[in-house]
Design a protein around this motif. Structure first.
Motif, PDB file in Angstrom:
ATOM      1  N   LEU A 171       0.872  -1.269   0.045  1.00 25.26           N
ATOM      2  CA  LEU A 171      -0.197  -0.013   0.156  1.00 25.26           C
ATOM      3  C   LEU A 171       1.026   1.195   0.123  1.00 25.26           C
ATOM      4  O   LEU A 171       2.087   1.187   0.350  1.00 25.26           O
ATOM      5  CB  LEU A 171      -0.805   0.108   1.236  1.00 25.26           C
ATOM      6  N   PRO A 172       0.243   2.329  -0.347  1.00 28.20           N
ATOM      7  CA  PRO A 172       1.144   3.626  -0.948  1.00 28.20           C
ATOM      8  C   PRO A 172       1.538   4.578   0.473  1.00 28.20           C
ATOM      9  O   PRO A 172       2.430   5.519   0.515  1.00 28.20           O
ATOM     10  CB  PRO A 172       0.185   4.335  -1.921  1.00 28.20           C
ATOM     11  N   VAL A 173       1.036   4.384   1.587  1.00 26.89           N
ATOM     12  CA  VAL A 173       0.914   5.282   2.691  1.00 26.89           C
ATOM     13  C   VAL A 173       2.411   5.325   3.295  1.00 26.89           C
ATOM     14  O   VAL A 173       2.869   3.934   3.787  1.00 26.89           O
ATOM     15  CB  VAL A 173       0.067   5.141   3.648  1.00 26.89           C
ATOM     16  N   ASP A 174       3.127   6.300   3.456  1.00 28.35           N
ATOM     17  CA  ASP A 174       4.592   6.379   3.939  1.00 28.35           C
ATOM     18  C   ASP A 174       4.639   6.375   5.437  1.00 28.35           C
ATOM     19  O   ASP A 174       5.403   5.899   6.093  1.00 28.35           O
ATOM     20  CB  ASP A 174       5.364   7.521   3.511  1.00 28.35           C
ATOM     21  N   ASP A 175       3.618   7.283   5.812  1.00 25.78           N
ATOM     22  CA  ASP A 175       3.540   7.478   7.419  1.00 25.78           C
ATOM     23  C   ASP A 175       2.644   6.941   7.961  1.00 25.78           C
ATOM     24  O   ASP A 175       1.326   7.295   7.627  1.00 25.78           O
ATOM     25  CB  ASP A 175       3.384   9.204   7.663  1.00 25.78           C
ATOM     26  N   PRO A 176       2.637   5.864   8.976  1.00 22.10           N
ATOM     27  CA  PRO A 176       1.580   5.091   9.358  1.00 22.10           C
ATOM     28  C   PRO A 176       0.814   6.255  10.296  1.00 22.10           C
ATOM     29  O   PRO A 176      -0.414   5.874  10.557  1.00 22.10           O
ATOM     30  CB  PRO A 176       2.408   4.376  10.727  1.00 22.10           C
ATOM     31  N   GLY A 177       1.466   7.277  10.819  1.00 20.50           N
ATOM     32  CA  GLY A 177       0.562   8.302  11.368  1.00 20.50           C
ATOM     33  C   GLY A 177      -0.510   8.956  10.489  1.00 20.50           C
ATOM     34  O   GLY A 177      -1.572   9.681  10.984  1.00 20.50           O
ATOM     35  N   CYS A 178      -0.473   8.782   9.160  1.00 23.97           N
ATOM     36  CA  CYS A 178      -1.522   9.419   8.397  1.00 23.97           C
ATOM     37  C   CYS A 178      -2.609   8.544   8.154  1.00 23.97           C
ATOM     38  O   CYS A 178      -3.479   8.678   7.426  1.00 23.97           O
ATOM     39  CB  CYS A 178      -0.764   9.949   7.277  1.00 23.97           C
ATOM     40  N   VAL A 179      -2.612   7.134   8.527  1.00 26.98           N
ATOM     41  CA  VAL A 179      -3.745   6.082   8.145  1.00 26.98           C
ATOM     42  C   VAL A 179      -4.966   6.778   8.779  1.00 26.98           C
ATOM     43  O   VAL A 179      -5.060   7.004   9.981  1.00 26.98           O
ATOM     44  CB  VAL A 179      -3.169   4.751   8.636  1.00 26.98           C
ATOM     45  N   VAL A 180      -6.302   6.718   7.881  1.00 27.60           N
ATOM     46  CA  VAL A 180      -7.038   7.070   8.285  1.00 27.60           C
ATOM     47  C   VAL A 180      -8.125   5.934   8.344  1.00 27.60           C
ATOM     48  O   VAL A 180      -8.408   5.310   7.211  1.00 27.60           O
ATOM     49  CB  VAL A 180      -7.620   8.237   7.778  1.00 27.60           C
TER      50      VAL A 180
END
Ligand SMILES: *Cc1c(COP(=O)(O)O)cnc(C)c1O
Length: 408
Positions: free
Chosen positions: A63-72
Motif C-alpha cells: 500500500l502507498p502510505v509512507d507515514d503510519p500516522g496518516c492512516v485514516v
C-alpha cells in the motif's frame, strides 16, 4: 517507515511520474502506483501476515502510505467469503462464494478506496475534498473525511438513491443535487478544483483509490490459501474494483505468493440499461462509447463514461473473461433469490452479477465444475426504493389464522 512505492505510471502511455507529491491524471487518463516488489518480497513473507490484525491495512507493504500516522481508518474488517451452496445449485455452478463487502464501513466496498485516498490526502496535507457520486462513494468519502477532520463536498444526480442522498450529510459533508448524470457532476467538481481549490477524489482521477480496492484481491487470495478461483463476477461502473483486483493478482504473482500461475477469468458485469463496457467488449473496442439514455436502478453502474475504460477492457481480455450485460428486469428477482436462499443482503449491482453468471453458464462461458466468486459490493438496505413492496395489514382484533397458518 516509508512505503515501497517507486513511482507512478500513466496507464495509457507508460510515462513515469514521481510519487510523494500530489498527482492526479496524465493526459486525462489514470495513473498506476508502482512498487519495488523485490524489496517488498525481502521485507515480508506471505506467512508473516498470519499474526496481523484483520482488515486491509494488514497488506501495508503493498500500500502507498509512507507515514503510519496518516492512516485514516474506520475499523475496516476482512470481509467474509460466504459459501452459497443453494444459490450455486440454482445458478448451475459447483461452488459459489460471495465476498460480502457490505460489511465494510458505510455498507459498501467504496470504503476500501476512500480509506486509501483520504489517508494519502492527509499525508499530502490536503484539506478540502470533493467528489461526484452515483451512490455509495459520497457517503464513504464523507465518513473518512469526517474521521480525518477534512471538509467534503458531494455532488450527485437528483435520482441518486435516497439513503445515499442523506448519509453524506450525516457525516458532515456539504451535499448538492445536480440536474444531470454523474459525468455532469464530475465536470463541476473539476471546475471546482480550479476555482475553489477542491481536491478531486473522483474514480481514477487520483491514483490511490485503486490501491484500496486492490485489497479485495489480496484478501481473496489469502482467504483461499493463495489459490485463486476459476472466475470472478464483478459489477462494473467506473471499474476501479475490477482494475484494482487484477493489479493485485499481478503483484501477488510477481511476489511468488500465488499457489499457481492460473488467474481467474474476470467477468465485468453491467446492467443492460447502461452497458458501455459490455458493448465495447462485444465490438472488440478498447475504448467505450457513452450509451444514449443510460438508466438502471443499480445506481453504482449508472456510469456512462469511464476514464479507465481501456484498463477494464484490457484486464477482462487478458484474463480470458468477458464483459457482459444482464437484464435490468432481473435485478429485483435476483436480490430476492440471494436473500431468501442464502440470507444475503445483496445490492442491485451484485444482483446484476448473478444474472450475468446465469447467462454465462447458459452460454458455456462458465463450466459446471468451476468455482466462482461473486462480489457483493454493497448492502441491500442502502436501496430502500428497490426493496420497497406493499405489505399486507394484519387485523389486530380478528387475525385470519387460517390464512396465516397456510402462509407459513
Ligand atoms: C461504485 C459501486 C460499484 C461500481 O464499482 P466500480 O469499482 O466503480 O466499477 C458497484 N457496486 C456498488 C454497490 C457501488 O457502490
Amino acid at each position: 517507515m516509508t512505503s515501497f512505492v517507486t513511482h507512478l505510471e500513466s496507464a495509457l502511455d507508460g510515462t513515469h511520474l514521481p510519487a510523494r507529491t500530489v498527482q492526479t491524471v496524465h493526459e486525462g487518463r489514470p495513473l498506476w502506483v508502482r512498487y519495488d516488489l523485490d524489496a517488498v518480497g525481502r521485507a515480508v513473507a506471505r506467512d508473516d501476515l498470519r499474526g496481523r490484525s484483520s482488515g486491509l491495512w494488514r497488506y501495508r507493504e503493498l500500500l502507498p502510505v509512507d507515514d503510519p500516522g496518516c492512516v485514516v481508518s474506520l475499523g475496516e474488517t476482512t470481509t467474509p467469503l460466504v459459501d452459497c451452496p443453494r444459490l450455486a445449485r440454482a445458478l448451475g455452478v459447483r461452488r459459489l462464494l460471495v465476498k460480502d463487502e457490505s460489511r465494510l464501513p458505510t455498507g459498501s466496498f467504496k470504503a476500501r478506496g476512500m480509506a486509501m485516498a483520504v489517508s494519502m490526502a492527509k499525508q499530502f496535507g490536503i484539506e478540502r475534498l470533493a467528489i461526484p457520486t452515483a451512490g455509495n462513494a459520497g457517503g464513504a468519502l464523507a465518513a473518512y473525511a469526517a474521521k480525518a477532520g477534512m471538509s467534503c463536498t458531494v455532488l450527485m444526480p437528483e435520482d441518486t438513491p435516497e439513503v445515499n442522498r442523506y448519509e453524506a450529510g450525516l457525516f458532515g459533508a456539504r451535499v448538492f443535487l445536480v440536474d444531470g448524470l454523474i459525468n455532469d457532476c464530475g465536470a463541476l467538481v473539476r471546475e471546482g478544483a480550479e476555482r475553489v481549490g477542491w481536491f478531486d477524489v473522483s474514480t481514477l482521477k487520483e491514483p490511490y483509490r485503486i490501491e484500496g480496492k486492490k485489497t479485495m484481491g489480496l484478501e481473496l487470495a489469502e482467504q483461499l490459501d493463495w489459490e485463486l478461483p476459476d472466475a470472478i463476477f464483478y459489477p462494473t461502473g467506473g471499474g476501479t474494483g475490477l482494475i484494482g483486483m487484477w493489479k493485485a493478482f499481478a503483484e501477488l504473482s510477481a511476489l511468488g505468493w500465488l499457489a499457481s500461475d492460473a488467474r481467474p477469468r474476470m467477468f465485468s458485469c453491467q446492467a443492460d440499461g447502461c452497458a458501455p463496457i459490455a458493448t465495447a467488449f462485444d465490438e472488440g473496442e478498447r475504448f467505450a462509447r457513452a450509451p444514449d439514455a443510460p438508466r438502471t436502478e443499480a445506481s453504482g453502474l449508472r456510469v456512462p463514461v469511464a476514464v479507465g475504460d481501456f484498463m477494464i477492457l484490457d484486464a477482462v481480455r487478458e484474463s480470458g473473461g468477458r464483459a457482459m450485460a444482464g437484464a435490468e428486469s432481473a435485478i429485483r428477482p435476483r436480490m430476492r433469490q440471494a436473500a431468501s436462499l442464502e440470507g444475503l443482503s445483496l445490492c442491485p449491482e451484485s444482483a446484476v452479477c448473478l444474472e450475468v453468471l446465469a447467462d454465462a453458464v447458459a452460454q458455456g462461458h462458465v463450466g459446471a465444475a468451476e468455482t466462482v466468486v461473486v462480489f457483493n459490493t454493497g448492502a441491500a438496505q442502502k436501496y430502500v426504493e428497490v426493496m420497497r413492496t406493499e405489505l399486507p395489514r394484519l387485523d389486530r382484533a380478528a387475525p385470519d389464522w387460517d390464512a396465516l397458518g397456510a402462509g407459513a
